[in-house]
Design a protein around this motif. Structure first.
Motif, PDB file in Angstrom:
ATOM      1  N   LEU A   1       0.834  -1.208   0.000  1.00  0.00           N
ATOM      2  CA  LEU A   1       0.000   0.000   0.000  1.00  0.00           C
ATOM      3  C   LEU A   1       0.865   1.253   0.000  1.00  0.00           C
ATOM      4  CD1 LEU A   1      -2.691   1.556   0.363  1.00  0.00           C
ATOM      5  CD2 LEU A   1      -2.412   1.203   2.837  1.00  0.00           C
ATOM      6  N   ALA A   2       1.853   1.292   0.895  1.00  0.00           N
ATOM      7  CA  ALA A   2       2.704   2.475   0.999  1.00  0.00           C
ATOM      8  C   ALA A   2       3.477   2.720  -0.291  1.00  0.00           C
ATOM      9  CB  ALA A   2       3.673   2.316   2.173  1.00  0.00           C
TER      10      ALA A   2
ATOM     11  N   GLY B   1      11.384   8.130   2.328  1.00  0.00           N
ATOM     12  CA  GLY B   1      11.520   6.978   3.205  1.00  0.00           C
ATOM     13  C   GLY B   1      10.243   6.169   3.373  1.00  0.00           C
ATOM     14  N   LEU B   2      10.426   4.975   3.927  1.00  0.00           N
ATOM     15  CA  LEU B   2       9.310   4.102   4.288  1.00  0.00           C
ATOM     16  C   LEU B   2       9.740   3.279   5.497  1.00  0.00           C
ATOM     17  CD1 LEU B   2       6.612   2.641   3.937  1.00  0.00           C
ATOM     18  CD2 LEU B   2       7.694   1.192   2.200  1.00  0.00           C
TER      19      LEU B   2
ATOM     20  N   ALA C   1       3.066   6.381  14.134  1.00  0.00           N
ATOM     21  CA  ALA C   1       3.081   6.482  12.671  1.00  0.00           C
ATOM     22  C   ALA C   1       3.801   7.758  12.240  1.00  0.00           C
ATOM     23  CB  ALA C   1       1.656   6.458  12.130  1.00  0.00           C
ATOM     24  N   LYS C   2       3.564   8.851  12.972  1.00  0.00           N
ATOM     25  CA  LYS C   2       4.237  10.114  12.653  1.00  0.00           C
ATOM     26  C   LYS C   2       5.736   9.994  12.856  1.00  0.00           C
ATOM     27  CE  LYS C   2       4.316  15.053  13.788  1.00  0.00           C
ATOM     28  NZ  LYS C   2       4.210  15.505  12.390  1.00  0.00           N
ATOM     29  N   ILE C   3       6.142   9.387  13.964  1.00  0.00           N
ATOM     30  CA  ILE C   3       7.565   9.185  14.218  1.00  0.00           C
ATOM     31  C   ILE C   3       8.179   8.286  13.142  1.00  0.00           C
ATOM     32  CG2 ILE C   3       9.212   8.113  15.811  1.00  0.00           C
ATOM     33  CD1 ILE C   3       7.407   9.074  18.105  1.00  0.00           C
ATOM     34  N   ALA C   4       7.435   7.243  12.753  1.00  0.00           N
ATOM     35  CA  ALA C   4       7.942   6.306  11.749  1.00  0.00           C
ATOM     36  C   ALA C   4       8.172   6.983  10.395  1.00  0.00           C
ATOM     37  CB  ALA C   4       6.971   5.135  11.591  1.00  0.00           C
ATOM     38  N   SER C   5       7.315   7.952  10.049  1.00  0.00           N
ATOM     39  CA  SER C   5       7.460   8.604   8.745  1.00  0.00           C
ATOM     40  C   SER C   5       8.731   9.443   8.672  1.00  0.00           C
ATOM     41  CB  SER C   5       6.243   9.484   8.451  1.00  0.00           C
ATOM     42  OG  SER C   5       6.198  10.603   9.322  1.00  0.00           O
TER      43      SER C   5
END
Length: 413
Positions: free
Chosen positions: A140-141, A178-179, A167-171
């Motif tokens: 999906l991403a 990035g992913l 999710a915000k930190i992961a982005s």
């Protein structure tokens, strides 16, 4: 180091109720304003591009090429030019950025109706249960990243996690382009080394207090019970305790809507010339009014912002009897607010904003505790509405500088 208070085995501790299994996707456009400028000016690609105001303004965005020289958003333009004197400096084009942002949000909405724009360059999407349609979260991403690149020609970074703040930190984990996907089983290990400084909402002053306690990571914060954090720091402490344990009950808020729009300018030279200040207000009212009409919204409360030469700032607000998107009404009200302010020293910044989109006509702004009462009878005439529509149409077709109001003919921007 401060020693955490002892916890007796008999002391009841609140259960850490985990939220239902979710997949929250956070999308963040990479160096958005600067990337749009490089998109529109191919000759700027690969070069340090800095978007910001005049010499005494601040940086709004910096390309990754500019960041290698230490240029970051929110630093003064003057400092940026010392760090990167050979950079390309541009005032930017908010209308263009908003146009591309709308395209991105529309694209996300084609994947799920559960989309929350968090700002002009970031959004959340609830990806729970989309596997049957689009494959794994990674599939999906990657598909969204490809669609955005093909649609608007820009790169983005995506993070996926079970809860919103992660999710915000992961982005931000593998930027740019990035992913990063944080699986539910990996959350405890991820949190164990996560600096508390990475948690959204933990500011400089809070970090100083945490440092006194020896709290640098989420694992450190987990050593203190919930009661300690709530007693010591109130709601902020309770929020930290929850984040340190990976808890975030917030969902994707699809009912998001803009709460305000504003425009402001920092002058090359401080001034107390009221006529010059009003010309700036007219330009700003035009930007705000145009933005409101494009979004199809109207506001009731006009706010004037002034920053003096000594950097102290004040705001003055007034509520209108009817919501408006009229440039003239916004301008007139801002001028009345300015007339009521004694200029105790010269001004370095002026701005105007429109807010209170959906409250009743009696609701007053609480800014500085000085709403100033209502403006009687300020309702846009048909002539004013027609003029706004005509100017909007001409600028959409020929560019924002294609036409200027008569009162600004001799205005040196």
């Amino acid at each position: 180091m401060h020693t955490p208070p002892a916890i007796s085995p008999d002391t009841p501790q609140p259960a850490l109720s985990q939220p239902p299994q979710r997949r929250i996707l956070h999308l963040d456009m990479d160096a958005f304003f600067a990337s749009v400028e490089q998109l529109d000016h191919p000759e700027w690609r690969g070069k340090p591009v800095i978007v910001g105001g005049r010499e005494r303004g601040v940086v709004s965005a910096a390309s990754y090429e500019a960041r290698t020289f230490g240029v970051r958003s929110a630093i003064p333009i003057a400092r940026a030019k010392k760090l990167c004197p050979h950079g390309i400096y541009t005032r930017g084009n908010m209308a263009r950025y908003a146009e591309i942002s709308r395209q991105i949000m529309n694209l996300l909405s084609s994947y799920s109706p559960l989309v929350e724009p968090a700002s002009i360059d970031e959004a959340y999407l609830d990806a729970s249960g989309l596997e049957r349609l689009f494959g794994s979260p990674r599939d999906l991403a990657l598909r969204i990243k490809q669609d955005i690149r093909q649609t608007v020609g820009l790169a983005c970074s995506i993070g996926i996690a079970p809860v919103k703040f992660l999710a915000k930190i992961a982005s931000d984990h593998n930027k740019p382009d990035g992913l990063f996907i944080l699986e539910p089983d990996d959350v405890p290990g991820f949190l164990s080394t996560l600096p508390v400084a990475r948690i959204p909402g933990v500011g400089k002053r809070f970090l100083e207090e945490l440092e006194k306690l020896g709290v640098r990571t989420c694992r450190d914060a987990q050593q203190y019970p919930q009661s300690f954090w709530e007693r010591r720091f109130g709601k902020g402490g309770l929020s930290l305790w929850r984040r340190a344990h990976g808890l975030d009950g917030r969902g994707v808020e699809t009912g998001y809507e803009a709460k305000s729009e504003s425009a402001e300018n920092t002058f090359a030279e401080d001034t107390d010339d009221r006529e010059l200040l009003k010309k700036w207000l007219l330009r700003q009212a035009e930007r705000v009014g145009t933005g409101q009409r494009r979004m199809g919204v109207k506001g009731r409360t006009v706010t004037l912002k002034l920053k003096y030469a000594d950097f102290t700032a004040i705001t003055r607000s007034r509520s209108l009897p009817e919501p408006t998107d009229s440039t003239e009404i916004i301008f007139q009200t801002a001028c009345e607010l300015l007339d009521a302010v004694p200029l105790r020293q010269k001004v370095r910044l002026i701005g105007v904003g429109l807010s209170n989109y959906d409250r009743g006509p009696q609701q007053l702004s609480l800014l500085d505790g000085s709403a100033g009462g209502q403006t009687g009878g300020k309702v846009a005439t048909e002539k004013q509405r027609n003029l706004d529509r005509a100017l909007d149409a001409l600028r959409d077709k020929f560019g924002r500088d294609a036409i200027t109001r008569g009162r600004l003919f001799d205005f040196d921007k």
